[in-house]
Design an enzyme around this catalytic site. Sequence first.
Site, PDB file in Angstrom:
ATOM      1  N   SER A  20       0.864  -1.175   0.000  1.00 55.65           N
ATOM      2  CA  SER A  20       0.000   0.000   0.000  1.00 55.65           C
ATOM      3  C   SER A  20       0.901   1.225   0.000  1.00 55.65           C
ATOM      4  CB  SER A  20      -0.957  -0.039   1.208  1.00 55.65           C
ATOM      5  OG  SER A  20      -1.870   1.022   1.165  1.00 55.65           O
ATOM      6  N   HIS A  47      -2.938  -1.185  -3.235  1.00 51.58           N
ATOM      7  CA  HIS A  47      -4.176  -0.445  -3.012  1.00 51.58           C
ATOM      8  C   HIS A  47      -4.275   0.731  -3.983  1.00 51.58           C
ATOM      9  CE1 HIS A  47      -4.469  -1.918   1.439  1.00 51.58           C
ATOM     10  NE2 HIS A  47      -4.809  -2.846   0.557  1.00 51.58           N
ATOM     11  N   ASP A 139      -4.181  -4.939   6.082  1.00 52.48           N
ATOM     12  CA  ASP A 139      -4.552  -5.788   4.961  1.00 52.48           C
ATOM     13  C   ASP A 139      -3.374  -6.703   4.608  1.00 52.48           C
ATOM     14  OD1 ASP A 139      -6.079  -6.820   2.900  1.00 52.48           O
ATOM     15  OD2 ASP A 139      -5.482  -5.277   1.465  1.00 52.48           O
TER      16      ASP A 139
END
Length: 341
Positions: A20, A47, A139
Amino acid sequence: MDEPLPRSDEPSLVIGIGASAGGVEALRNALAGLPEGLDVAVLVVLHLPPGGKSLLAPILDRVTRLDADVAIDGQPVTAGRIYVAPADRHMLIHNRRIVLSRGPKENGARPAVDPTLRSMAYGYGPRSVAVILSGALGDGSAGAAAVAGTGGIVIVQDPAEAIVPTMPDSALHAVSGRARVLPAADMGPALAQIADERRSIREDVAMLPDASCGPRSEATPAGPPTSLTCPECGGPLWDSPQGDVPGYRCRVGHVYSEDALVDAQAVSVEAALWSAVEVLEERAELLRRVARRRADLPRARGHLEQGAADALRRAQLIRRALASVPDGTDAFGLEAAGGAE
């Protein structure tokens, strides 16, 4: 039924990489070290905003000896290729093929890392490797635990090197000492060595600890209900651990790790507080308007003006509270997990 892949196209290893904030440079460094001709398939999830167009595939294609492209729904997972998840689609594997899904967001993201790693663990077991790079929130942690639980390997970027260390730290906590911690630049040679070690494992021996590693169903979650609500849809949340990793899931299918839920709830709380400011200031305006029309009723007018002043005082208290929140914290002064993004 899908035709089986030719033996030469079947990857010896399937590698899922999640990143990310701060993850692009780490991805470049990790993939640059993969040797030419390595018989692995790599799935990359970064992401992205829903309407964004990712330039990640051409960026990676310039630094790696494997072919990097944006993933296409239905294409086979073959050796020597890097599949990059497109914006607003989860990237899964089913029957040796890529499945792009616009299913419910997980940890507030689509694409999310967890569903990719979960489906990879379910399909390839000990021939799967989860790699977690720089990023905010958690995540990838549950997916990494699923990979470790099926006999696969977890590699985590050294948090001291990561620009945003939250994802690496969370993954290390989730797999409880079963991860290899490496600088991003050392990951290519390490992955090549793992591929050599596991090349003889050609059949899936997915030692699934439970169904949480497999594809998510749309049925009501099996865990106990909570009094919490889903920040995305407002529905009730159930306790829904993924292996040993705590988590929450709503009936629709939105999935949250603990830190992702804390972060998402903070956003909802701030929005609710600003809504309260709007309602209070609107009430003050209405009371003042009515008071002006009650000039012939001094007592009623005074009561209305007092109510307007009280509403404004409450609104100003909330405004001051929101304005005084330190950088990097949420509306309650808690450190924001996603603040570094």
